[in-house]
Motif scaffolding. Structure first.
Motif, mmCIF file in Angstrom:
data_model
loop_
_atom_site.group_PDB
_atom_site.id
_atom_site.type_symbol
_atom_site.label_atom_id
_atom_site.label_comp_id
_atom_site.label_asym_id
_atom_site.label_seq_id
_atom_site.Cartn_x
_atom_site.Cartn_y
_atom_site.Cartn_z
ATOM 1 N N TRP A 289 63.130 71.547 121.357
ATOM 2 C CA TRP A 289 62.717 72.057 120.050
ATOM 3 C C TRP A 289 63.283 71.167 118.949
ATOM 4 O O TRP A 289 64.387 70.639 119.067
ATOM 5 N N GLN A 290 62.539 71.029 117.866
ATOM 6 C CA GLN A 290 63.047 70.341 116.686
ATOM 7 C C GLN A 290 64.087 71.226 116.000
ATOM 8 O O GLN A 290 63.839 72.398 115.719
ATOM 9 N N MET A 291 65.273 70.671 115.713
ATOM 10 C CA MET A 291 66.300 71.430 115.011
ATOM 11 C C MET A 291 65.926 71.587 113.540
ATOM 12 O O MET A 291 65.482 70.627 112.911
ATOM 13 N N PRO A 292 66.127 72.766 112.958
ATOM 14 C CA PRO A 292 65.735 72.988 111.571
ATOM 15 C C PRO A 292 66.780 72.556 110.552
ATOM 16 O O PRO A 292 66.519 72.587 109.353
ATOM 17 N N ILE A 293 67.985 72.201 111.008
ATOM 18 C CA ILE A 293 69.040 71.754 110.109
ATOM 19 C C ILE A 293 69.662 70.485 110.670
ATOM 20 O O ILE A 293 69.444 70.128 111.827
ATOM 21 N N SER A 294 70.445 69.826 109.841
ATOM 22 C CA SER A 294 71.219 68.680 110.293
ATOM 23 C C SER A 294 72.425 69.203 111.058
ATOM 24 O O SER A 294 73.291 69.887 110.502
ATOM 25 N N GLY A 295 72.464 68.926 112.361
ATOM 26 C CA GLY A 295 73.475 69.516 113.211
ATOM 27 C C GLY A 295 74.607 68.571 113.554
ATOM 28 O O GLY A 295 74.532 67.360 113.372
ATOM 29 N N TYR A 296 75.671 69.166 114.090
ATOM 30 C CA TYR A 296 76.814 68.407 114.593
ATOM 31 C C TYR A 296 77.307 69.046 115.892
ATOM 32 O O TYR A 296 77.156 68.481 116.962
ATOM 33 N N GLY A 297 77.866 70.248 115.801
ATOM 34 C CA GLY A 297 78.314 70.951 116.996
ATOM 35 C C GLY A 297 77.350 72.049 117.388
ATOM 36 O O GLY A 297 76.388 72.344 116.682
ATOM 37 N N MET A 298 77.620 72.666 118.545
ATOM 38 C CA MET A 298 76.805 73.796 118.971
ATOM 39 C C MET A 298 77.626 74.702 119.881
ATOM 40 O O MET A 298 78.683 74.315 120.396
ATOM 41 N N ALA A 299 77.131 75.933 120.062
ATOM 42 C CA ALA A 299 77.777 76.902 120.946
ATOM 43 C C ALA A 299 76.713 77.867 121.447
ATOM 44 O O ALA A 299 75.606 77.930 120.908
ATOM 45 N N VAL A 300 77.058 78.628 122.489
ATOM 46 C CA VAL A 300 76.212 79.703 122.995
ATOM 47 C C VAL A 300 77.015 80.989 122.901
ATOM 48 O O VAL A 300 78.185 81.024 123.313
ATOM 49 N N ASP A 301 76.408 82.071 122.354
ATOM 50 C CA ASP A 301 77.147 83.316 122.171
ATOM 51 C C ASP A 301 76.968 84.259 123.361
ATOM 52 O O ASP A 301 76.361 83.898 124.382
ATOM 53 N N ASN A 302 77.465 85.481 123.230
ATOM 54 C CA ASN A 302 77.451 86.435 124.336
ATOM 55 C C ASN A 302 76.095 87.088 124.549
ATOM 56 O O ASN A 302 75.957 87.973 125.394
ATOM 57 N N GLN A 303 75.086 86.679 123.788
ATOM 58 C CA GLN A 303 73.714 87.097 124.029
ATOM 59 C C GLN A 303 72.831 85.897 124.394
ATOM 60 O O GLN A 303 71.607 85.969 124.308
ATOM 61 N N ASP A 304 73.471 84.816 124.798
ATOM 62 C CA ASP A 304 72.794 83.581 125.207
ATOM 63 C C ASP A 304 71.971 82.959 124.086
ATOM 64 O O ASP A 304 71.009 82.227 124.338
ATOM 65 N N ARG A 305 72.353 83.225 122.839
ATOM 66 C CA ARG A 305 71.710 82.558 121.717
ATOM 67 C C ARG A 305 72.437 81.251 121.433
ATOM 68 O O ARG A 305 73.666 81.207 121.434
ATOM 69 N N ALA A 306 71.684 80.207 121.203
ATOM 70 C CA ALA A 306 72.274 78.897 120.889
ATOM 71 C C ALA A 306 72.480 78.795 119.381
ATOM 72 O O ALA A 306 71.585 79.132 118.593
#
Length: 429
Positions: A289-306
């Motif tokens: 997927w194309q990211m909608p913002i300029s990113g740097y880091g990432m994580a996955v939460d307890n509902q498997d949302r990135a």
């Protein structure tokens, strides 16, 4: 022997977690329905194993917004209620609780006790200078590190093959491969190798061991494709590999990465690149997927949302295939990590807490200097590495800051305690 089964304990009692979250989108959220590139892209083939070497088996600030007072910091941890004995991360009577931070210029990793704040070991990460950055901790507690210059290395946190001849701190560093807690190292031929993330694995209660723990990583040599590589956590052998096409051409390829509760690999790119999901059951069925913002880091939460953290915060729901956006986080070029209620990220010389549901900026705590990496330990403290000689431990309820000194330009943003993976997996058994 370390022995744990993963469950969540709230206020000292094990059972159902009530984190007080409501449903629906709160104020400050902008929804971006769908994505620019939304669908399945076909990858290519399986790779061959690399060259594997193995051994042995501040000052307190004020909450922002209407966060409703002190949040629930019963963040959860692997719990110990098994006949085999032992203790686990983050509970009373623990065997250990560590954060693993890369000293990039000297090619080492520091193993720091998150309770005592003492550095208990420092380890070389490659046979030649590897320039390490990201670290990841398995549910078993063992650590693997990715080298920017290619290759990953595992060290044991306990039950080392030679527990006597192992580093005791920064002034006691063994040659590569000679440390008694060295497990294995797999060289890989990449110009850039950033992300690394353990999969959950399974706990065998009969013999008190974690089994089928694998490690995801990604390598890049330029162009519009990168490799996603799945590695056997016991041996370091490459067991699957796929070429990810359709990413943004830059200098790094994949930049941040994490596993979800099923062991699927998520990675993001620097700036306005791509978000990628690689399913562990069929890596060739990856999605981009194309990211909608300029990113740097990432994580996955307890509902498997990135979550993508950079110029703002973007939350991706795989079920609805939509991004939710929050620009007013004061974030910057830094990593992020979620606990049960908040996403914690760096923003300048601050640690900030973004509500997982409303995406409101609930907390801002000042720290002495800018940090890149953000992580959470099993006592609920938020950590960051400063890129000078320090790492900070922040109490998210009060903003109190404790400092660890003696590091060498520490740069790590990833699941450097193992809490991120434990939090995404949730209660077991």
């Amino acid at each position: 022997m370390f022995c744990a089964a993963l469950s969540l304990c709230v206020a000292g009692a094990c059972g159902t977690v009530d984190d007080g979250r409501g449903g629906g989108d709160g104020p400050g959220i902008q929804s971006a329905g769908g994505a620019a590139t939304d669908g399945e892209l076909q990858g290519s083939g399986s790779g061959t194993a690399g060259d594997t070497q193995a051994s042995g088996g501040a000052e307190a600030g004020q909450p922002d917004g209407d966060g409703g007072g002190v949040p629930n910091f019963d963040v959860g941890a692997p719990n110990v209620e098994l006949p085999c004995g032992g203790a686990g991360q983050g509970v009373d009577g623990m065997d250990f609780s560590y954060i693993w931070i890369a000293n990039s210029p000297e090619g080492t990793i520091s193993k720091i006790n998150t309770v005592t704040l003492v550095e208990e070991g420092r380890y070389q990460t490659r046979d030649t200078f590897g320039n390490p950055s990201r670290t990841s901790v398995a549910l078993s507690g063992h650590m693997a590190v990715a080298n920017r210059s290619g290759g990953i290395t595992k060290y044991y946190a306990y039950d080392c093959p030679d527990a006597i001849n192992t580093s005791t701190g920064p002034g006691d560093v063994y040659p590569f491969g000679a440390d008694g807690c060295f497990a294995w190292s797999t060289n890989m031929p990449y110009n850039s190798q950033r992300p690394i993330a353990w999969t959950p694995g399974t706990f065998n209660e009969a013999n008190c061991t974690w089994e089928d723990e694998y490690v995801w990583t990604s390598g890049y040599n330029g162009g519009n494709s990168a490799e996603a590589i799945l590695v056997d956590g016991e041996t370091g052998a490459i067991i699957d590999q796929v070429t990810i096409n359709g990413i943004q051409s830059d200098s790094f390829g994949a930049y941040g990465g994490a596993s979800d509760s099923q062991g699927n690999f998520w990675f993001s790119q620097l700036s306005a690149g791509r978000l990628v999901r690689v399913p562990i059951a069929n890596p060739a069925a990856y999605e981009v997927w194309q990211m909608p913002i300029s990113g740097y880091g990432m994580a996955v939460d307890n509902q498997d949302r990135a979550w993508i953290c950079g110029s703002g915060v973007a939350r991706f729901d795989y079920g609805t295939q939509t991004f939710d956006l929050q620009a007013a986080t004061g974030g910057g070029n830094a990593g992020c990590m979620a606990d049960a209620t908040h996403l914690w990220l760096a923003g300048g010389s601050n640690v900030r807490g973004v509500n997982l549901e409303t995406m409101a900026l609930d907390y801002t705590w000042p720290i002495p200097s800018y940090i890149h990496g953000t992580s959470i330990d099993f006592q609920g403290y938020v950590w960051g590495a400063s890129r000078d000689t320090r790492a900070y431990r922040v109490d998210p309820a009060t903003g109190t800051v404790d400092t660890v000194n003696g590091l060498n330009s520490p740069y790590t943003y990833s699941d450097m305690t193992g809490f991120g993976l434990a939090n995404s997996v949730g209660p077991q058994g």
